[in-house]
Design a protein around this motif. Structure first.
Motif, PDB file in Angstrom:
ATOM      1  N   TRP A 126      78.835   8.956  -4.435  1.00 29.15           N
ATOM      2  CA  TRP A 126      80.156   9.325  -4.934  1.00 29.15           C
ATOM      3  C   TRP A 126      81.199   9.090  -3.844  1.00 29.15           C
ATOM      4  O   TRP A 126      80.888   9.176  -2.646  1.00 29.15           O
ATOM      5  CB  TRP A 126      80.210  10.813  -5.293  1.00 29.15           C
ATOM      6  CG  TRP A 126      79.349  11.251  -6.422  1.00 29.15           C
ATOM      7  CD1 TRP A 126      79.705  11.382  -7.738  1.00 29.15           C
ATOM      8  CD2 TRP A 126      77.962  11.629  -6.369  1.00 29.15           C
ATOM      9  NE1 TRP A 126      78.650  11.820  -8.495  1.00 29.15           N
ATOM     10  CE2 TRP A 126      77.557  11.982  -7.681  1.00 29.15           C
ATOM     11  CE3 TRP A 126      77.019  11.717  -5.339  1.00 29.15           C
ATOM     12  CZ2 TRP A 126      76.273  12.408  -7.973  1.00 29.15           C
ATOM     13  CZ3 TRP A 126      75.730  12.137  -5.634  1.00 29.15           C
ATOM     14  CH2 TRP A 126      75.372  12.481  -6.938  1.00 29.15           C
ATOM     15  N   HIS A 132      81.750   8.817  -9.404  1.00 23.57           N
ATOM     16  CA  HIS A 132      80.360   8.370  -9.372  1.00 23.57           C
ATOM     17  C   HIS A 132      80.322   6.844  -9.299  1.00 23.57           C
ATOM     18  O   HIS A 132      80.667   6.145 -10.246  1.00 23.57           O
ATOM     19  CB  HIS A 132      79.633   8.864 -10.627  1.00 23.57           C
ATOM     20  CG  HIS A 132      78.160   8.637 -10.588  1.00 23.57           C
ATOM     21  ND1 HIS A 132      77.503   7.800 -11.470  1.00 23.57           N
ATOM     22  CD2 HIS A 132      77.199   9.153  -9.775  1.00 23.57           C
ATOM     23  CE1 HIS A 132      76.212   7.804 -11.199  1.00 23.57           C
ATOM     24  NE2 HIS A 132      75.996   8.621 -10.182  1.00 23.57           N
ATOM     25  N   LYS A 135      77.960   4.449 -11.837  1.00 24.31           N
ATOM     26  CA  LYS A 135      78.539   4.287 -13.173  1.00 24.31           C
ATOM     27  C   LYS A 135      79.826   3.480 -13.125  1.00 24.31           C
ATOM     28  O   LYS A 135      80.137   2.719 -14.047  1.00 24.31           O
ATOM     29  CB  LYS A 135      78.797   5.657 -13.804  1.00 24.31           C
ATOM     30  CG  LYS A 135      77.535   6.322 -14.322  1.00 24.31           C
ATOM     31  CD  LYS A 135      77.838   7.502 -15.226  1.00 24.31           C
ATOM     32  CE  LYS A 135      76.555   8.027 -15.858  1.00 24.31           C
ATOM     33  NZ  LYS A 135      76.800   9.190 -16.742  1.00 24.31           N
ATOM     34  N   ARG A 155      77.492  11.596 -12.712  1.00 29.57           N
ATOM     35  CA  ARG A 155      78.791  11.601 -13.388  1.00 29.57           C
ATOM     36  C   ARG A 155      79.855  11.867 -12.338  1.00 29.57           C
ATOM     37  O   ARG A 155      79.540  12.116 -11.172  1.00 29.57           O
ATOM     38  CB  ARG A 155      78.826  12.707 -14.446  1.00 29.57           C
ATOM     39  CG  ARG A 155      78.421  14.071 -13.892  1.00 29.57           C
ATOM     40  CD  ARG A 155      78.456  15.165 -14.922  1.00 29.57           C
ATOM     41  NE  ARG A 155      77.810  16.389 -14.479  1.00 29.57           N
ATOM     42  CZ  ARG A 155      78.319  17.266 -13.619  1.00 29.57           C
ATOM     43  NH1 ARG A 155      79.520  17.048 -13.096  1.00 29.57           N
ATOM     44  NH2 ARG A 155      77.654  18.360 -13.274  1.00 29.57           N
ATOM     45  N   ASP A 156      81.099  11.818 -12.753  1.00 27.61           N
ATOM     46  CA  ASP A 156      82.182  12.176 -11.838  1.00 27.61           C
ATOM     47  C   ASP A 156      82.113  13.670 -11.549  1.00 27.61           C
ATOM     48  O   ASP A 156      81.838  14.482 -12.444  1.00 27.61           O
ATOM     49  CB  ASP A 156      83.539  11.827 -12.447  1.00 27.61           C
ATOM     50  CG  ASP A 156      83.751  10.327 -12.551  1.00 27.61           C
ATOM     51  OD1 ASP A 156      83.111   9.584 -11.790  1.00 27.61           O
ATOM     52  OD2 ASP A 156      84.564   9.895 -13.392  1.00 27.61           O
ATOM     53  N   GLN A 161      86.390  15.022 -11.427  1.00 26.90           N
ATOM     54  CA  GLN A 161      85.986  15.734 -12.636  1.00 26.90           C
ATOM     55  C   GLN A 161      87.046  16.763 -13.031  1.00 26.90           C
ATOM     56  O   GLN A 161      87.408  16.873 -14.203  1.00 26.90           O
ATOM     57  CB  GLN A 161      84.650  16.436 -12.406  1.00 26.90           C
ATOM     58  CG  GLN A 161      84.191  17.263 -13.600  1.00 26.90           C
ATOM     59  CD  GLN A 161      83.041  18.189 -13.263  1.00 26.90           C
ATOM     60  OE1 GLN A 161      82.753  18.437 -12.090  1.00 26.90           O
ATOM     61  NE2 GLN A 161      82.384  18.713 -14.276  1.00 26.90           N
TER      62      GLN A 161
END
Length: 248
Positions: A126, A132, A135, A155-156, A161
């Protein structure tokens, strides 16, 4: 006579819920942040090797310590070289000579380095803000997705996020504000005929004056409520746009 035309109870309850949700979201974000960080390791990217790999060795004289992005695969076909070059350029731009977070994949994914080979760890990576990278590279088309293992944090996270969640809440709040504004307008329109009828029935000049004030009161209160709601809506829209500008 001044006719106060409030929004419906349902609309006001929805509005209170929306503001409360924003406050609760901010508190929950801090809790989630601490929990997530405890699972991560921070490091400095010494060199971007390619679109899938970075080196985080501490000094130039130290042996290479490579991180390969998990759940990704190198592209295939005639566009392989172009995609890999574009992916490397993107990584150099966002994490080159910068701090990153990473989390190693399960032990089953790790292979001991052979003699003479560089140490390589399969991991999720990250940016320091929480984007992320695996992705992101797949989304940009620089790498292909490949299911190798499961990772709940794939994921973020962190600031990225939180910003996305805030934008979602603002979008939801704007919908509520629009519904409330429409509700106020309907209530004002419903009261206008009654006030106009009072003006028509008034026989004396004082009664006419009072009824006229009533009509003006209905309009003023309605306009005031709609202006207040619109102001809040514009505020949320500006905050949302500001967030989007930062994230880009």
């Amino acid at each position: 006579w001044i006719f106060v035309v409030p929004p419906s109870d349902k609309a006001m309850a929805f509005l209170r819920w929306a503001f409360l949700a924003l406050a609760v979201c901010a508190q929950e974000t801090e809790v989630k942040k601490d929990d997530v960080i405890s699972q991560l390791t921070i490091a400095m990217v010494t060199e971007v090797v390619d679109a899938q790999t970075v080196d985080i060795r501490s000094t130039a004289r130290s042996p290479k310590q490579l991180l390969r992005m998990g759940n990704t695969a190198r592209p295939t076909g005639e566009t392989y070289e172009a995609k890999m070059n574009a992916g490397k350029s993107h990584l150099e731009k966002v994490v080159g000579k910068q701090m990153i977070w990473y989390k190693a994949a399960p032990e089953s994914m790790q292979q001991p380095a052979a003699e003479g080979e560089d140490s390589l760890t399969v991991a999720d990576l990250w940016t320091i803000e929480g984007e992320h990278l695996p992705k992101k590279l797949v989304k940009l088309g620089h790498l292909d997705a490949k299911e190798e293992y499961e990772e709940e944090l794939a994921r973020d996270i962190l600031s990225v996020q939180a910003q996305k969640e805030k934008q979602d809440h603002y979008a939801e709040l704007e919908k509520v504000l629009k519904l409330t504004k429409d509700d106020v307008q309907k209530a004002v329109d419903a009261e206008k005929p009654k006030a106009q009828a009072d003006v028509a029935k008034a026989g004396s000049s004082m009664a006419s004056f009072g009824a006229a004030l009533a009509l003006l009161g209905v309009a003023a209160v309605g306009v005031g409520l709609m202006y207040a709601i619109s102001s809040v809506g514009k505020g949320t829209e500006k905050a949302s746009k500001k967030g989007k500008a930062k994230s880009s």
